[in-house]
Design a protein around this motif. Sequence first.
Motif, PDB file in Angstrom:
ATOM      1  N   ASP A  60      -3.047  -1.438 -11.793  1.00 18.27           N
ATOM      2  CA  ASP A  60      -4.602  -1.606 -11.826  1.00 18.27           C
ATOM      3  C   ASP A  60      -5.222  -1.479 -13.500  1.00 18.27           C
ATOM      4  OD1 ASP A  60      -7.394  -1.155 -11.657  1.00 18.27           O
ATOM      5  OD2 ASP A  60      -7.198   1.128 -11.500  1.00 18.27           O
ATOM      6  N   VAL A  69      -6.621  -5.644 -10.006  1.00 22.14           N
ATOM      7  CA  VAL A  69      -5.384  -4.824  -9.323  1.00 22.14           C
ATOM      8  C   VAL A  69      -4.554  -5.822  -8.791  1.00 22.14           C
ATOM      9  CG1 VAL A  69      -4.763  -3.466  -7.452  1.00 22.14           C
ATOM     10  CG2 VAL A  69      -7.086  -2.953  -8.622  1.00 22.14           C
ATOM     11  N   PRO A 127     -10.481   0.928  -7.167  1.00 18.28           N
ATOM     12  CA  PRO A 127      -9.297   0.667  -6.735  1.00 18.28           C
ATOM     13  C   PRO A 127      -8.942   1.039  -5.225  1.00 18.28           C
ATOM     14  CG  PRO A 127      -8.959   1.668  -9.067  1.00 18.28           C
ATOM     15  CD  PRO A 127     -10.267   1.838  -8.480  1.00 18.28           C
TER      16      PRO A 127
END
Length: 286
Positions: A60, A69, A127
């Motif tokens: 990430d 990512v 994320p």
Amino acid sequence: MPELPEVEALKDFLADHLAGREIVRVLPVAISVLKTYDPAPTALEGRTVTAVARYGKFLDIDAGGLHLVTHLARAGWLHWRDRLPDGPPRPGKGPLALRVALATGEGFDLTEAGTTKKLAVYVVRDPGDVPGIARLGPDPLADTFDERALAALLDGERRQIKGALRDQRLIAGVGNAYSDEILHAARMSPFKLAATLTPDDVHTLYEALRSTLTQAVERSRGIAAGRLKAEKKSGLRVHGRAGEPCPVCGDTIREVSFSDSSLQYCPTCQTGGRPLADRRMSRLLK
């Protein structure tokens, strides 16, 4: 496939080389690599990298709250360039999938070898929006991951321990290679049912899990991205070494092959001297 130790090393490498630097171009060469479309990859351009993190096998790159990512899958890799080539890359049949250019002229390429394309890139605001990250189990090197946590995860698991260790929903970051290494260090059959492990078995497995991954991370620390694959291979004791002598007992390392993968183990160390059934032939190897 890069696993937890290699991705951890890539994370540290990228943190040193990206933090504080401005992204000026994100150039997808293979459109299939992109798994999200909003925000667009171009939304990263003009942003400064503030941090790099790892979630299991996911990398990430945080650029001011917008995240690039990537999951390298089986045949993907990251190549750092101290000086990127002039001009945009040409789309084609080569391995290049995505290029990220910095204001300094440096940058990196994501490539994928072979015909099976599973390299994945996501541009997200969080994320946790990446499905694979949202489903991850605990990180086995986290301070909170103790022996009791492992015992709780394995309680009632009616799968073979090899498969359980590789399940990213159960434990994040362990793949085919390091599950072989962990089970060899634990002197445990890969076909042993997870639910049948005794407290002593769990203790042994936990120690092997932590020590194997910790040592692999330490071996990889500080190594340039381009040399990490070779470092991983050199540190493996049984995985990928079928036919070679076991470094512990000297017995011949054996292999069990499946449709898309294989495992390696030492009969003397792990299965009481008995070879395991090779599923390709559906019979016990003699």
